[in-house]
Design a protein around this motif. Structure first.
Motif, PDB file in Angstrom:
ATOM      1  N   LYS A   1       0.830  -1.200   0.000  1.00 48.12           N
ATOM      2  CA  LYS A   1       0.000   0.000   0.000  1.00 48.12           C
ATOM      3  C   LYS A   1       0.871   1.260   0.000  1.00 48.12           C
ATOM      4  O   LYS A   1       0.526   2.266  -0.610  1.00 48.12           O
ATOM      5  N   ALA A   2       2.022   1.154   0.659  1.00 47.43           N
ATOM      6  CA  ALA A   2       2.927   2.309   0.729  1.00 47.43           C
ATOM      7  C   ALA A   2       3.863   2.355  -0.491  1.00 47.43           C
ATOM      8  O   ALA A   2       4.809   3.153  -0.504  1.00 47.43           O
ATOM      9  N   HIS A   3       3.607   1.488  -1.475  1.00 45.11           N
ATOM     10  CA  HIS A   3       4.420   1.407  -2.702  1.00 45.11           C
ATOM     11  C   HIS A   3       5.893   1.093  -2.418  1.00 45.11           C
ATOM     12  O   HIS A   3       6.776   1.476  -3.175  1.00 45.11           O
ATOM     13  N   GLU A   4       6.154   0.393  -1.302  1.00 48.77           N
ATOM     14  CA  GLU A   4       7.539   0.006  -1.016  1.00 48.77           C
ATOM     15  C   GLU A   4       7.889  -1.268  -1.762  1.00 48.77           C
ATOM     16  O   GLU A   4       9.057  -1.556  -2.010  1.00 48.77           O
ATOM     17  N   ILE A   5       6.896  -2.084  -2.053  1.00 51.13           N
ATOM     18  CA  ILE A   5       7.100  -3.312  -2.823  1.00 51.13           C
ATOM     19  C   ILE A   5       6.036  -3.373  -3.919  1.00 51.13           C
ATOM     20  O   ILE A   5       5.105  -2.563  -3.913  1.00 51.13           O
ATOM     21  N   PHE A   6       6.171  -4.334  -4.818  1.00 48.65           N
ATOM     22  CA  PHE A   6       5.288  -4.373  -5.984  1.00 48.65           C
ATOM     23  C   PHE A   6       4.466  -5.662  -6.022  1.00 48.65           C
ATOM     24  O   PHE A   6       4.725  -6.604  -5.276  1.00 48.65           O
ATOM     25  N   LEU A   7       3.497  -5.667  -6.942  1.00 46.00           N
ATOM     26  CA  LEU A   7       2.577  -6.809  -7.023  1.00 46.00           C
ATOM     27  C   LEU A   7       3.287  -8.180  -7.026  1.00 46.00           C
ATOM     28  O   LEU A   7       2.887  -9.076  -6.275  1.00 46.00           O
ATOM     29  N   PRO A   8       4.333  -8.393  -7.856  1.00 51.73           N
ATOM     30  CA  PRO A   8       4.976  -9.723  -7.846  1.00 51.73           C
ATOM     31  C   PRO A   8       5.498 -10.109  -6.460  1.00 51.73           C
ATOM     32  O   PRO A   8       5.418 -11.277  -6.072  1.00 51.73           O
ATOM     33  N   ASP A   9       6.029  -9.118  -5.709  1.00 54.05           N
ATOM     34  CA  ASP A   9       6.525  -9.415  -4.355  1.00 54.05           C
ATOM     35  C   ASP A   9       5.383  -9.897  -3.464  1.00 54.05           C
ATOM     36  O   ASP A   9       5.540 -10.825  -2.666  1.00 54.05           O
ATOM     37  N   VAL A  10       4.221  -9.259  -3.621  1.00 55.79           N
ATOM     38  CA  VAL A  10       3.055  -9.631  -2.811  1.00 55.79           C
ATOM     39  C   VAL A  10       2.632 -11.064  -3.150  1.00 55.79           C
ATOM     40  O   VAL A  10       2.327 -11.872  -2.263  1.00 55.79           O
ATOM     41  N   LEU A  11       2.663 -11.374  -4.441  1.00 56.26           N
ATOM     42  CA  LEU A  11       2.189 -12.701  -4.867  1.00 56.26           C
ATOM     43  C   LEU A  11       3.173 -13.808  -4.489  1.00 56.26           C
ATOM     44  O   LEU A  11       2.765 -14.936  -4.196  1.00 56.26           O
ATOM     45  N   LEU A  12       4.460 -13.480  -4.473  1.00 55.19           N
ATOM     46  CA  LEU A  12       5.443 -14.470  -4.014  1.00 55.19           C
ATOM     47  C   LEU A  12       5.234 -14.725  -2.518  1.00 55.19           C
ATOM     48  O   LEU A  12       5.311 -15.871  -2.050  1.00 55.19           O
ATOM     49  N   ALA A  13       4.937 -13.664  -1.780  1.00 52.55           N
ATOM     50  CA  ALA A  13       4.683 -13.808  -0.341  1.00 52.55           C
ATOM     51  C   ALA A  13       3.429 -14.651  -0.106  1.00 52.55           C
ATOM     52  O   ALA A  13       3.390 -15.497   0.791  1.00 52.55           O
ATOM     53  N   ALA A  14       2.418 -14.429  -0.956  1.00 47.80           N
ATOM     54  CA  ALA A  14       1.166 -15.193  -0.804  1.00 47.80           C
ATOM     55  C   ALA A  14       1.428 -16.680  -1.020  1.00 47.80           C
ATOM     56  O   ALA A  14       0.901 -17.528  -0.293  1.00 47.80           O
ATOM     57  N   LYS A  15       2.278 -16.985  -2.001  1.00 45.58           N
ATOM     58  CA  LYS A  15       2.598 -18.402  -2.254  1.00 45.58           C
ATOM     59  C   LYS A  15       3.300 -19.001  -1.019  1.00 45.58           C
ATOM     60  O   LYS A  15       3.005 -20.128  -0.599  1.00 45.58           O
ATOM     61  N   ALA A  16       4.202 -18.217  -0.429  1.00 45.75           N
ATOM     62  CA  ALA A  16       4.919 -18.691   0.766  1.00 45.75           C
ATOM     63  C   ALA A  16       3.937 -18.908   1.916  1.00 45.75           C
ATOM     64  O   ALA A  16       4.037 -19.874   2.663  1.00 45.75           O
ATOM     65  N   MET A  17       2.962 -18.015   2.022  1.00 50.72           N
ATOM     66  CA  MET A  17       1.961 -18.150   3.078  1.00 50.72           C
ATOM     67  C   MET A  17       1.163 -19.445   2.897  1.00 50.72           C
ATOM     68  O   MET A  17       0.923 -20.190   3.857  1.00 50.72           O
ATOM     69  N   TYR A  18       0.757 -19.703   1.661  1.00 52.24           N
ATOM     70  CA  TYR A  18      -0.028 -20.913   1.376  1.00 52.24           C
ATOM     71  C   TYR A  18       0.786 -22.170   1.719  1.00 52.24           C
ATOM     72  O   TYR A  18       0.246 -23.165   2.177  1.00 52.24           O
ATOM     73  N   ALA A  19       2.120 -22.095   1.472  1.00 48.35           N
ATOM     74  CA  ALA A  19       2.991 -23.251   1.762  1.00 48.35           C
ATOM     75  C   ALA A  19       2.921 -23.568   3.258  1.00 48.35           C
ATOM     76  O   ALA A  19       2.809 -24.730   3.662  1.00 48.35           O
ATOM     77  N   GLY A  20       2.966 -22.513   4.079  1.00 45.73           N
ATOM     78  CA  GLY A  20       2.876 -22.706   5.525  1.00 45.73           C
ATOM     79  C   GLY A  20       1.495 -23.211   5.930  1.00 45.73           C
ATOM     80  O   GLY A  20       1.367 -24.129   6.748  1.00 45.73           O
ATOM     81  N   MET A  21       0.478 -22.641   5.318  1.00 44.78           N
ATOM     82  CA  MET A  21      -0.901 -23.029   5.670  1.00 44.78           C
ATOM     83  C   MET A  21      -1.163 -24.504   5.344  1.00 44.78           C
ATOM     84  O   MET A  21      -1.878 -25.187   6.077  1.00 44.78           O
TER      85      MET A  21
END
Ligand code: B1M
Lengths: 242, 212
Positions: free
Chosen positions: B53-73
């Motif tokens: 939201k603060a434009h410190e990172i970009f969409l691909p970074d968010v989606l890579l993080a989401a994949k990592a989250m799903y791995a943990g879940m």
């Protein structure tokens, strides 16, 4: 003066599609002036490889006389009252309807990547595919002007731009008549009742060829205030830079 | 750095392998799955949302993080009684009838899951009655609809009208979004919220479900 009406299925080699990374990154909300991680670069490279493997670009272009285009443009009668295209096409030297697609396989691949939780690659591939479709439309547009150039129809003051239903007051339903005239089914593109084309990564519209000046308009039409992009400004200034 | 911090840090780096390793380690160390979920995975994803939201990172970074989250879940899921991850609410989401655009809807779904919601994704070209039927069957509190064309937006109103007919307004809330959709259109058709992007959608859904 050229006599024959041109209609051609344009063969497109994937190597002819020159994607602009800047446009892909823009779609992914990555500002050009900001540094991004190596991971993002890797994703872009991987997406490009998948694009080469899974896209099946095809194009169709067919010249249309102005009176016939008037019928296509009127479509289902849902256009905005005053539109730039309505004024532009009547001053054109040549008009051609076109449709392009990069096929269904790439969309399927994007879907598969999301299923496999490969969200970042899926999203990057989607952006690459959108940019690829625009570039295929550029190729078809160039092909049509090449055909005209053969018979000396193009001069230094000629301006070529394409316009699509769904933009600048030309209602999406305009695609119905466009399809009836052009038959994009010949390249595997069909139109749903909602006026959505299948495959998803497809574009349809009209190529307008005439004096550069005819394309020059001010974005002060009633609907311009709702437009989020104002892409028309870049398109017009690019035309006059050429 | 404690294990939960490591999970959150590696999630933010989009390193799904490391998230898997440290989630396993946390399980072995007998940290409760709920704590791993809330203070490791969701905590990390929340930071990602703020940075985006603060434009410190970009969409691909968010989606890579989401994949990592799903791995943990995925590792935590079998540890919860009844086999389900505890959620902060259930959202049925889909692209409306006649529309096949699903990237935007997918992104919203991914981010909602990342924020701790259970998301039932009906895909694209979803009929109004399917939205209602599934939301009722699943006892969902929110229906999320996406449309990318003005010609398919009217289906959003049909869903809301059906909810009215079935007296479900208020019980099942609605959020709509997509390129041509506006706040004004949402108001006009009686939708409870409009989301202009995936992060905004989370905030709005949290608002609808009383999480903020
Ligand atoms: C449940 O709650 C929520 C909450 C938030 C929600 C939500 C649900 N759903 C979405 N959100 C929100 O969060 C998401 C994440 O941030 C966002 O989701 P989006 O899906 O919006 O965002 C995606 C992640 C990225 N965004 C996109 O991919 C769409 C970007 C724009 C520029 C766009 C693109 C790239 C394309 N297009 Co076209 N395209 C446009 C778009 C204009 C724009 N600026 O948005 C739009 C959608 N297109 C349009 C048109 C007209 C068309 N396009 C066409 C073609 C194309 C391309 C192939 C070139 C390409 C691919 C399309 C695709 N998506 O696969 C044609 C149709 C294609 C078809 N198959 O029928 C064609 C009809 C043009 C033509 N005649 O050929 C317009 C529709 C206008 C209308 N009247 O409905 C359009 C709005 C452009 C415009 N005029 O400004 C938010 O909207």
């Amino acid at each position: 003066m050229k006599m024959k009406i041109i209609r051609e299925i344009v063969e497109i080699r994937i190597s002819d599609i020159k994607l602009e990374k800047a446009n892909v990154f823009k779609n992914q909300d990555i500002p050009l002036n900001r540094e991004h991680s190596l991971k993002v670069e890797t994703l872009f490279t991987e997406a490009m490889e998948l694009f080469i493997e899974f896209s099946h670009p095809k194009g169709l272009v067919s010249e249309i006389p102005i009176p016939e285009f008037e019928v296509v443009y009127f479509g289902e009668g849902l256009n905005e009252k005053k539109t730039p295209l309505d004024e532009i096409f009547k001053k054109a030297d040549y008009l051609a309807l076109f449709a392009v697609t990069i096929g269904e396989k790439l969309s399927q691949k994007i879907g598969e990547l999301f299923e496999l939780d490969e969200f970042a690659l899926g999203s990057m591939l989607d952006a690459v595919a959108s940019e690829g479709t625009e570039k295929v439309a550029d190729i078809v547009e160039n092909r049509f002007s090449e055909l005209l150039a053969k018979s000396d129809e193009i001069t230094s003051s000629t301006g070529i731009l394409r316009y699509c239903p769904g933009y600048c007051g030309w209602h999406m339903s305009g695609q119905k008549k466009l399809f009836e005239f052009l038959h994009p089914e010949d390249i595997g593109v069909t139109l749903l009742d909602s006026y959505l084309m299948k495959p998803l990564k497809s574009i349809s519209g009209v190529i307008v060829i005439g004096e550069k000046e005819i394309h020059n308009f001010i974005d002060s039409y009633a609907f311009c205030s709702q437009c989020k992009t104002h892409f028309c400004r870049d398109r017009i200034s690019e035309l006059f830079r050429e | 750095m404690d294990i939960l911090n490591k999970i959150s840090e590696h999630l933010q780096l989009g390193d799904d392998e490391k998230v898997r390793i440290f989630t396993k380690e946390a399980i072995k160390a007998k940290i409760s799955p709920k704590e791993i979920l809330n203070n490791g995975l969701i905590f990390g994803m929340d930071i990602i949302g703020k940075k985006y939201k603060a434009h410190e990172i970009f969409l691909p970074d968010v989606l890579l993080a989401a994949k990592a989250m799903y791995a943990g879940m995925d590792l935590l899921r079998p540890m919860f009684i009844k086999g389900g991850i505890p959620t902060i609410g259930k959202v049925v989401i889909g692209t409306v009838q006649g529309d096949l655009h699903d990237i935007g809807k997918n992104l919203v779904g991914i981010m909602l899951k990342g924020a701790g919601f259970e998301v039932i994704d009906l895909g694209n070209d979803v009929s109004p009655s399917e939205f209602i039927e599934i939301a009722k069957k699943e006892d969902a509190s929110v229906i999320g609809m996406s449309a990318l064309l003005t010609t398919t937006m009217p289906f959003m109103k049909i869903v809301i009208d059906l909810l009215k007919e079935e007296r479900l307004i208020g019980k099942i809330k609605t959020i709509i979004g997509g390129a041509p959709v506006t706040e004004e259109f949402a108001r006009e058709i009686g939708a409870d919220a409009f989301g202009y992007d995936s992060i905004n959608a989370i905030e709005k859904v949290k608002g609808l479900t009383g999480m903020t």
